[in-house]
Write an enzyme that holds these catalytic residues in place. Structure first.
Site, mmCIF file in Angstrom:
data_model
loop_
_atom_site.group_PDB
_atom_site.id
_atom_site.type_symbol
_atom_site.label_atom_id
_atom_site.label_comp_id
_atom_site.label_asym_id
_atom_site.label_seq_id
_atom_site.Cartn_x
_atom_site.Cartn_y
_atom_site.Cartn_z
ATOM 1 N N ASP A 152 0.839 -1.195 0.000
ATOM 2 C CA ASP A 152 0.000 0.000 0.000
ATOM 3 C C ASP A 152 0.878 1.251 0.000
ATOM 4 O OD1 ASP A 152 -2.376 1.425 -0.005
ATOM 5 O OD2 ASP A 152 -3.265 0.237 1.608
ATOM 6 N N ASP A 210 2.916 4.842 -15.801
ATOM 7 C CA ASP A 210 3.985 4.560 -16.768
ATOM 8 C C ASP A 210 5.043 3.626 -16.195
ATOM 9 O OD1 ASP A 210 2.778 6.148 -18.670
ATOM 10 O OD2 ASP A 210 4.074 7.886 -18.340
#
Length: 532
Positions: A152, A210
């Protein structure tokens, strides 16, 4: 109590370079994971008994046999303090036999075991984060028998004058560098993109998207699905994550999977039709099928959804493509993709509150008219043959899914669908004459485009014409000149091969920028995607 020290020495010897994770090594996770996670259903109310009962129910109900072979622990499993040697410790009240014991027990039953940590100094629940302890934590998890890590992104703060995005990249890259050195690398689920999914400005989100495919096998890309005790509409929550997932199809490929979060089949706010829809859409996306529900209490209808062999087969298709929007109307979405062996997938969703009847021509599916296509309904198994169109009746919030077999003489598929701006949601529209613009999507053939292998975009409303670059974008008679060729990049830009300018909502065409909201587009599945 130090729960790991005796196990770590055995692991150090096997922390040797062997393989890379992510798109560079798609064999680590060749198809989307299937299994159970406690978070959306139980949040921090997890314990040893829950996982033992869940595993037992997954076996007795046939879920394990159907492919749900992962049991993942989410936040709040650990003690509030690390051990004297800085290693993580489990909460001994919640897990009296320990995580290694639980992992061995689950693995003996046929399951893989995953665990949760955080890239920050604390987890979202306030437990010790991994920052500064990454290598030790990786060693600990492997020693415990863990093979899947959900990392996380709570409590991450910039260091060394980095931007927040640069800090997340540095931390997840560091984890990747550690995991790739392991003899058996952990599957790496990255939550970093979820902390940048701001609809007001998607540039930072795409910057993160990306790089996540290079570091891990899957990424939680946006908002959490509504938890069992959460306020608000569970269906709206599903639709939010569905929409986010439609913006990211260009990133998915073998070795990397977009994750729109958990399946919630026992949520009290969902109708049975809505539960079926979430499963059908997630399978059409080849998304992870991680169930967060009270498995022993699932109804026969809910279990039938989760065990649908045909939809699981679609989800686990080795091509790993994500279904994309062939058409979007005011209430109905039509999605398509190719499957292994040459079949096509057709998925139709009614987002509206009433019954919808929709006709889907074969051209919307990327196929040619006049061929005998064998179409199988993946919910009821009904088979029909069509040559021109399929007519579908959908209840409110229902989804139908079809597998289409192509005859050898009609096996050519042209990627076909809307070209839409991912920020505004508007569709590239052939406005007749030579004009082209962006308008609200309305399910019109003036907004559905064929994309050839050479990069020519033709509107279905007049396939003799092509999107053309110049001082402005226009639609002109196809001459197959270079100013009618367009290259689609992983960043979402659509660049004209002649002018090297980019399609732009608002101005039509302009100098290419860096992932500007006005220049990032979703295109049909199957279009060739350039690195940048």
């Amino acid at each position: 109590m130090d729960t790991t020290k005796s196990l770590l020495s055995t692991l150090i010897a096997i922390m040797i370079p062997l393989s890379l994770g992510s798109v560079s090594s798609p064999n680590l996770l060749p198809t989307p994971p299937m299994g159970f996670n406690n978070w959306a259903r139980f949040m921090c109310d997890l314990n040893e008994t829950l996982f033992l009962e869940t595993a037992s129910a997954m076996i007795s109900t046939g879920l394990l046999e159907a492919g749900y072979n992962r049991v993942n622990l989410d936040d709040c499993w650990m003690a509030y303090d690390r051990a004297a040697d800085s290693s993580l410790q489990w909460n001994t009240t919640k897990f009296p036999h320990g995580i290694p014991w639980l992992a061995r027990h689950l693995k003996a039953q046929g399951f893989h075991v995953g665990i949760y940590e955080d890239a920050g100094n604390l987890t979202c629940g306030g437990y010790p984060g991994s920052f500064g302890h990454e290598a030790l934590d990786a060693q600990t998890f492997a020693a415990w028998g863990i093979d899947y890590l959900k990392l996380d992104g709570c409590n991450v703060f910039p260091e060394h004058s980095r931007t927040l995005e640069e800090e997340y990249k540095a931390r997840y890259a560091h984890w990747h560098s550690i995991l790739k050195q392991m003899h058996h690398p952990l599957i790496f689920s990255e939550s970093a993109p979820a902390y940048f999914a701001d609809p007001a400005n998607l540039t930072s989100w795409y910057e993160v998207m990306d790089w996540v495919p290079a570091f891990g096998e899957l990424a939680r890309h946006s908002t959490d699905i509504l938890v069992y005790v959460g306020e608000g509409s569970a269906w709206d929550s599903i639709m939010v994550n569905y929409r986010y997932n439609t913006l990211l199809a260009r990133y998915q490929r073998p070795g990397y999977i977009n994750d729109p979060d958990f399946l919630i089949p026992d949520h009290p706010g969902l109708t049975l039709e809505e539960k079926r829809s979430q499963f059908a859409l997630w399978a059409s996306f080849s998304a992870p099928l991680i169930v967060s529900a009270y498995i022993p209490g699932l109804s026969s209808e809910e279990l039938a959804i989760l065990r649908n062999e045909e939809l699981i087969r679609v989800d686990q298709d080795v091509l790993g493509l994500q279904a994309t929007l062939a058409s979007r109307g005011l209430e109905v979405d039509v999605l398509t993709r190719s499957l292994e062996g040459g079949d096509r997938l057709l998925t139709v969703l009614n987002r509206g509150d009433g019954v919808a009847v929709v006709s889907v021509p074969v051209e919307w599916m990327g196929l040619q008219r006049g061929c005998p296509y064998v179409v199988k309904n993946l919910w009821d198994g009904e088979v029909q043959v069509l040559e021109e169109e399929i007519v579908i009746r959908l209840n409110s919030h229902a989804t139908q899914v079809y597998r289409i077999a192509l005859p050898d003489e009609c096996s050519t598929v042209i990627p076909t669908g809307i070209v839409f701006n991912t920020a505004s949601g508007n569709c590239l529209t052939d406005e007749n004459g030579e004009r082209v613009g962006f308008e609200a999507c309305r399910g019109s053939e003036t907004q559905i485009w064929q994309v050839s292998e050479l990069g020519y975009l033709r509107p279905l409303s007049r396939t003799s014409h092509c999107l053309t670059g110049g001082s402005q974008a226009s639609v002109q008679l196809c001459t197959e000149q270079k100013n009618q060729q367009w290259a689609y990049a992983i960043t979402g830009i659509l660049k004209n091969e002649h002018t090297e300018m980019c399609l732009t909502e608002g101005t039509g065409i302009s100098q290419c920028g860096f992932e500007r909201d006005s220049q990032v587009f979703g295109l049909p599945s199957g279009v060739d995607i350039k690195p940048s």
